[in-house]
Structure formats: structure tokens, C-alpha cells
Design a protein around this motif. Sequence first.
Motif, PDB file in Angstrom:
ATOM      1  N   GLU A  18       0.952  -1.035  -0.081  1.00 57.00           N
ATOM      2  CA  GLU A  18      -0.068   0.009  -0.054  1.00 57.00           C
ATOM      3  C   GLU A  18       0.948   1.256   0.014  1.00 57.00           C
ATOM      4  OE1 GLU A  18      -3.123   0.583  -0.745  1.00 57.00           O
ATOM      5  OE2 GLU A  18      -3.126  -1.736  -1.147  1.00 57.00           O
ATOM      6  N   PRO A  19       1.974   1.263   0.939  1.00 51.83           N
ATOM      7  CA  PRO A  19       2.928   2.480   0.911  1.00 51.83           C
ATOM      8  C   PRO A  19       3.491   2.576  -0.859  1.00 51.83           C
ATOM      9  CG  PRO A  19       3.256   1.273   2.929  1.00 51.83           C
ATOM     10  CD  PRO A  19       2.437   0.547   1.877  1.00 51.83           C
ATOM     11  N   GLY A  22       0.935   4.067  -2.975  1.00 54.68           N
ATOM     12  CA  GLY A  22       0.868   5.755  -2.593  1.00 54.68           C
ATOM     13  C   GLY A  22       1.818   6.472  -3.269  1.00 54.68           C
ATOM     14  N   SER A 111       7.027   5.188   2.672  1.00 58.76           N
ATOM     15  CA  SER A 111       7.744   4.861   3.954  1.00 58.76           C
ATOM     16  C   SER A 111       8.092   3.550   4.348  1.00 58.76           C
ATOM     17  CB  SER A 111       7.119   5.765   5.198  1.00 58.76           C
ATOM     18  OG  SER A 111       5.776   5.420   5.517  1.00 58.76           O
ATOM     19  N   SER A 118       6.530  -3.242  11.600  1.00 55.98           N
ATOM     20  CA  SER A 118       5.602  -2.190  11.266  1.00 55.98           C
ATOM     21  C   SER A 118       5.796  -0.907  11.948  1.00 55.98           C
ATOM     22  CB  SER A 118       4.344  -2.994  11.081  1.00 55.98           C
ATOM     23  OG  SER A 118       4.103  -3.485  12.383  1.00 55.98           O
ATOM     24  N   HIS A 141       4.379   8.974   3.600  1.00 59.96           N
ATOM     25  CA  HIS A 141       3.874   8.651   4.761  1.00 59.96           C
ATOM     26  C   HIS A 141       2.334   8.430   4.735  1.00 59.96           C
ATOM     27  CE1 HIS A 141       7.400   8.791   7.172  1.00 59.96           C
ATOM     28  NE2 HIS A 141       7.919   9.727   6.191  1.00 59.96           N
ATOM     29  N   GLY A 142       1.747   7.471   5.275  1.00 61.02           N
ATOM     30  CA  GLY A 142       0.207   7.260   5.294  1.00 61.02           C
ATOM     31  C   GLY A 142      -0.379   7.281   3.915  1.00 61.02           C
ATOM     32  N   ASP A 143      -1.964   7.495   3.881  1.00 60.94           N
ATOM     33  CA  ASP A 143      -2.715   7.338   2.728  1.00 60.94           C
ATOM     34  C   ASP A 143      -3.127   8.904   2.070  1.00 60.94           C
ATOM     35  OD1 ASP A 143      -4.154   7.714   4.516  1.00 60.94           O
ATOM     36  OD2 ASP A 143      -5.361   5.881   4.293  1.00 60.94           O
ATOM     37  N   THR A 144      -2.438   9.704   2.212  1.00 59.17           N
ATOM     38  CA  THR A 144      -2.600  11.239   1.975  1.00 59.17           C
ATOM     39  C   THR A 144      -2.521  11.121   0.280  1.00 59.17           C
ATOM     40  OG1 THR A 144      -2.192  12.283   3.701  1.00 59.17           O
ATOM     41  CG2 THR A 144      -2.569  13.643   2.147  1.00 59.17           C
TER      42      THR A 144
END
Length: 147
Positions: A18-19, A22, A111, A118, A141-144
Amino acid sequence: MTGGEVTGRVVVGVDGSEPSKGALRWARFVARSAGFEVDAVAAWEIPWAAAEGWPSDWDPERETSGMLHETVTGVLGSEPGVSVQELVRRGGAARVLLDESRDAQFLVVGSRGHGGFSGLLLGSVSAACAEHAHCPVLVIHGDTPPP
């Protein structure tokens, strides 16, 4: 950019996580904004200690290529709006991305990728890229989503 000509490249590390998805979205955003192309890069390697234990019909390069293509088309669709090149390289992910960063305008990485711990803020690959790349690095970082 003059006359629709691509003037640079954004390298993005893709491992199917997923990262990295993104990071792929952000790489497209940066490339579109600057008139660059995207080089989506996936790396593979067989740990030397396990090299003899792999099935003889296993083709890690083909498997990595399939994962890369599936991830790129799944995230960006069949018409991503920028030129996207899918590159499969043999070697450790950090070394491959650092090598690819030599003639890139940007390097984009998630990231965290597959593997590792994790709880860490940065994975070993993103940390190595942030410290040693030959171009600016964008660590997602994250899903922004990009704007």
C-alpha cells in the motif's frame, strides 16, 4: 517542457505494498506537474543462502514484472496521463533505487514496504534512499492522496 517533450524522470519504487501504491500516485502527480515521465521500478533478488532451495521453474524476474504491471495498471489505470515505464531490476531494493536516482529529477518511495518491522517510522529502503539518493527524495507517509 517545450512542445510536449519530456524533460526529466521521476523514479518510484514499487513492491505492491500500500505505501508503494501511494508513492506511485504521488510520482504521477509530480511527473504531471513538471512535465516528466515516471519510471516505476521493482527490484528482486534471491538471498544467497536460499538460492539452492528455490524451485527450478520459479522465475523471480517474471513474477516481479507481473506484480509491477498489475500494480501500475491497478493504481494508475490504462491511461495514466503521463508516460510510465515499468523497469524490473535485479538487486536489493535500496541499491537499485539509488542507482536509478543517478539521472532522475525525483525519487519517490513509500515510508514502508513489504517486510521489516511495522512499528518503524521509515523502512530500511526509504531511509537509505533519503540519505544516499542522487536527487531529491519524496517519502510518502500514510495514505494522503496527492492534490
